[in-house]
Design an enzyme around this catalytic site. Structure first.
Site, PDB file in Angstrom:
ATOM      1  CE  LYS A 159      -3.505   2.728   2.674  1.00 29.33           C
ATOM      2  NZ  LYS A 159      -3.950   2.594   4.180  1.00 29.33           N
TER       3      LYS A 159
ATOM      4  CE  LYS B 236      -6.401   8.261   8.496  1.00 30.02           C
ATOM      5  NZ  LYS B 236      -7.198   7.525   9.168  1.00 30.02           N
TER       6      LYS B 236
ATOM      7  NE  ARG C  35     -10.765  -1.102   4.175  1.00 31.25           N
ATOM      8  CZ  ARG C  35     -11.461  -0.989   5.347  1.00 31.25           C
ATOM      9  NH1 ARG C  35     -12.564  -2.029   5.408  1.00 31.25           N
ATOM     10  NH2 ARG C  35     -11.190  -1.254   6.378  1.00 31.25           N
TER      11      ARG C  35
HETATM   12  N1  BES Z   1      -4.521   4.993   7.265  1.00 30.77           N
HETATM   13  C1  BES Z   1      -5.598   3.922   7.716  1.00 30.77           C
HETATM   14  C2  BES Z   1      -5.110   3.034   9.094  1.00 30.77           C
HETATM   15  C3  BES Z   1      -4.731   3.679  10.497  1.00 30.77           C
HETATM   16  C4  BES Z   1      -5.097   4.452  11.170  1.00 30.77           C
HETATM   17  C5  BES Z   1      -3.373   3.200  10.070  1.00 30.77           C
HETATM   18  C6  BES Z   1      -4.446   4.857  11.984  1.00 30.77           C
HETATM   19  C7  BES Z   1      -2.496   3.840  11.175  1.00 30.77           C
HETATM   20  C8  BES Z   1      -3.357   4.294  12.280  1.00 30.77           C
HETATM   21  C9  BES Z   1      -6.549   3.933   6.938  1.00 30.77           C
HETATM   22  O1  BES Z   1      -6.889   3.984   5.379  1.00 30.77           O
HETATM   23  C10 BES Z   1      -8.181   4.053   7.025  1.00 30.77           C
HETATM   24  O2  BES Z   1      -8.108   5.184   7.991  1.00 30.77           O
HETATM   25  N2  BES Z   1      -8.645   2.947   8.476  1.00 30.77           N
HETATM   26  C11 BES Z   1     -10.362   2.953   8.463  1.00 30.77           C
HETATM   27  C12 BES Z   1     -10.410   2.585   7.805  1.00 30.77           C
HETATM   28  C13 BES Z   1     -12.579   2.809   8.160  1.00 30.77           C
HETATM   29  C14 BES Z   1     -12.671   3.920   7.970  1.00 30.77           C
HETATM   30  C15 BES Z   1     -12.851   1.536   8.433  1.00 30.77           C
HETATM   31  C16 BES Z   1      -9.526   3.327   9.969  1.00 30.77           C
HETATM   32  O3  BES Z   1      -8.966   2.312  10.427  1.00 30.77           O
HETATM   33  O4  BES Z   1     -10.298   4.187   9.864  1.00 30.77           O
HETATM   34 ZN    ZN Z   2      -5.099   4.734   5.113  1.00 31.44          ZN
HETATM   35 MN    MN Z   3      -8.028   6.257   5.293  1.00 29.26          MN
END
Ligand code: BES
Ligand code: ZN
Ligand code: MN
Length: 505
Positions: free
Chosen positions: A253, A265, A339
């Protein structure tokens, strides 16, 4: 930094010209003759060097020793984790000394110990300077690892080469992980891959927006559309075996910055989303190590890379996109973008008729909740692949933990408007993400590593870890057929690990 493996008993170590001599002393230390051995014995007898792991005793210019400074370090029972702890403490204590050369004497080597030592030296002496010109770069140039007998040195040679290659690969992954998003754009990552392709047996292709869209990667392209930075799809090949040999495909990724997109975020710690390309960095690092070791295997590296930004052109919640597989996806949350870029890469992977595909991604915060920062999350429907990856993680001190993939976890991904939604509920978030990916990885043995908790550290020690390069390299070297490992070693005059895959499986 250059590592060298040498035969060095304590008498020879005492004569060695080096800025610092580190002697690892386990609880089982057996005294021999000579000034250094006597020094250790006396230190052991006093309370100054008890057997507590990482206990340090620094001696300046001891008599009968050529080194400026001798560091005696206890390694407890001598297990690799304690050796790593000991070497980390020893090298960290030398910050103000800034030695140019270092020698480390150990009583006996094991593959794990060699990994522990080289990785600890490389990690502890690493200094990030790319965007911090005032930082003092490490001046450490030469690191000698000394084993007491010639037989031990000979036996350790191929493990030592592996350990050095791993340290180089981890170093590259850390460096690119650490660079801020404006100094590590998708185009810059593509340049790193192109530089790797100058090495023997490595090739690289870089696809831009027009080619990616033409391939039908509508899901990947949808994530990239909100950013001014053009997306890249990087295809790396390492060819160490015959063309007929099925490759292992690594998919990393490469979100160079994840704002979350329109599902933006919160501001706190959002800077850490520059690390959202650490999966990609681990693929680059693994290729660096492969190029150095030249094992008799074929490996393909796939890196979809772009930014995830909000904006007038950005993907919106509720939008439906068409993936390269033909499956439509309802994007309920634009922050579940990893994803969306990986699924198209997983479809692309099919064309290589791979023996296995492993994706590596900082995919979910939920994985951090499950496993913290110690183990990466591992998902695979193949017990064989899962066991091999688990074993590789243990051996490389880069551990992972398997999580389930029951079909019931996919319930939440149902959509009224597309074949699948990109998010389920909050619960079991790391698993639903893996279930989403699994829909695109049906045609080959597949594993997914969620490195959201292991790829970087927060707080005062903020920085990329270079994980899971160690795990991946170990796994890949375990796939070298014993017969071919020999031929390749002869052909390239490079020491390969002469091991049957069964050692790891
Ligand atoms: N890159 C993030 C995952 C992440 C978040 C890694 C915090 C490390 C620390 C990923 O793209 C993401 O934002 N995932 C979301 C998914 C959710 C929206 C279903 C998450 O984990 O909040
Ligand atoms: Zn991400
Ligand atoms: Mn994300």
């Amino acid at each position: 930094m250059n590592f060298e493996l040498k035969t060095l008993d304590l008498a020879a170590a005492a004569r060695l010209k080096t800025d610092v001599l580190i002697v690892l002393v386990s609880a089982a230390f057996k005294p021999s003759r000579g000034s250094l051995a006597e020094l250790i014995l006396r230190a052991r007898q006093s309370a100054d060097l008890d057997a507590t792991p990482a206990k340090l005793l620094s001696v300046w210019r001891p008599e009968g020793v050529s080194a400026e400074r001798v560091l005696l370090v206890s390694t407890g029972d001598g297990h690799a984790r304690q050796v790593r702890q000991a070497v980390t403490a020893a090298v960290a204590s030398l910050k103000s000394v800034a030695p140019k050369s270092l020698a480390i004497c150990l009583e006996d080597a094991s593959q794990q110990r060699l990994h522990a030592i080289t990785q600890a030296v490389a990690d502890t002496s690493y200094v990030y300077t790319a965007t911090k010109p005032t930082a003092k770069a490490s001046v450490l140039k030469r690191v000698v690892l000394g084993l007491p007998t010639a037989e031990q040195t000979k036996a350790a040679k191929s493990d030592f080469d592996h350990a050095c290659a791993q340290a180089a690969g981890v170093g590259l992954a850390k460096e690119w992980g650490n660079r801020p998003a404006n100094h590590a754009t998708p185009s810059m990552l593509a340049k790193v891959a192109q530089t790797l392709a100058k090495k023997p047996r490595v090739r690289c292709e870089v696809l831009g927006p027009a080619q990616i869209i033409k391939l039908g990667m509508g899901s990947f392209a949808a994530v990239a559309q909100g950013s001014r930075e053009p997306m890249r799809f990087i295809v790396l090949h390492y060819n160490g075996a015959a063309k007929t040999e099925a490759p292992t495909v690594l998919v990393g990724k490469g979100i160079t910055f994840d704002t979350g997109g329109i599902s933006i975020k919160p501001a706190a710690a959002m800077d850490e989303m520059k690390f959202d390309m650490c999966g990609a960095a681990s693929v680059l690092g693994t290729f660096e190590a492969l190029a150095q070791l030249q094992p008799a295997i074929n490996v393909v590296g796939l890196i979809p890379t772009c930014e995830n930004m909000p904006g007038g052109l950005a993907l919106k919640p509720g939008d439906v996109v068409t993936s390269m597989s033909g499956q439509t996806i309802e994007v309920l949350n634009t922050d579940a973008e990893g994803r969306l870029i990986l699924c198209d890469a997983l479809t692309y992977a099919k064309r290589f008729k791979p023996r296995a595909v492993i994706d590596i991604a900082t995919l979910t915060g939920a994985c951090v909740v499950s496993l913290g920062h110690v183990r990466s999350g591992l998902f695979s429907a193949s017990d064989e692949l899962a066991h091999a990856l688990e074993a590789a993680g243990e051996a490389a001190l880069d551990p992972c933990w398997r999580l389930p993939l029951d079909d019931e976890y996919a319930e939440g991904l149902k959509s009224n408007f597309a074949d699948v939604a990109n998010v389920g509920g909050r619960d079991g978030g790391a698993i639903t993400a893996a279930k989403f990916l699994q829909r695109f990885a049906k045609d080959y043995p597949w594993a997914h590593l969620d490195i959201a908790g292991s790829a970087w550290k927060s707080g005062a020690a903020k920085g990329a870890t270079g994980r899971p390069v160690g795990l991946l390299l170990h796994y890949l070297l375990g796939t070298v057929p014993a017969r071919q490992a020999k031929t390749a070693a002869v052909q390239t005059q490079t020491a390969n690990r002469r091991r049957a895959p069964t050692r790891l499986a």
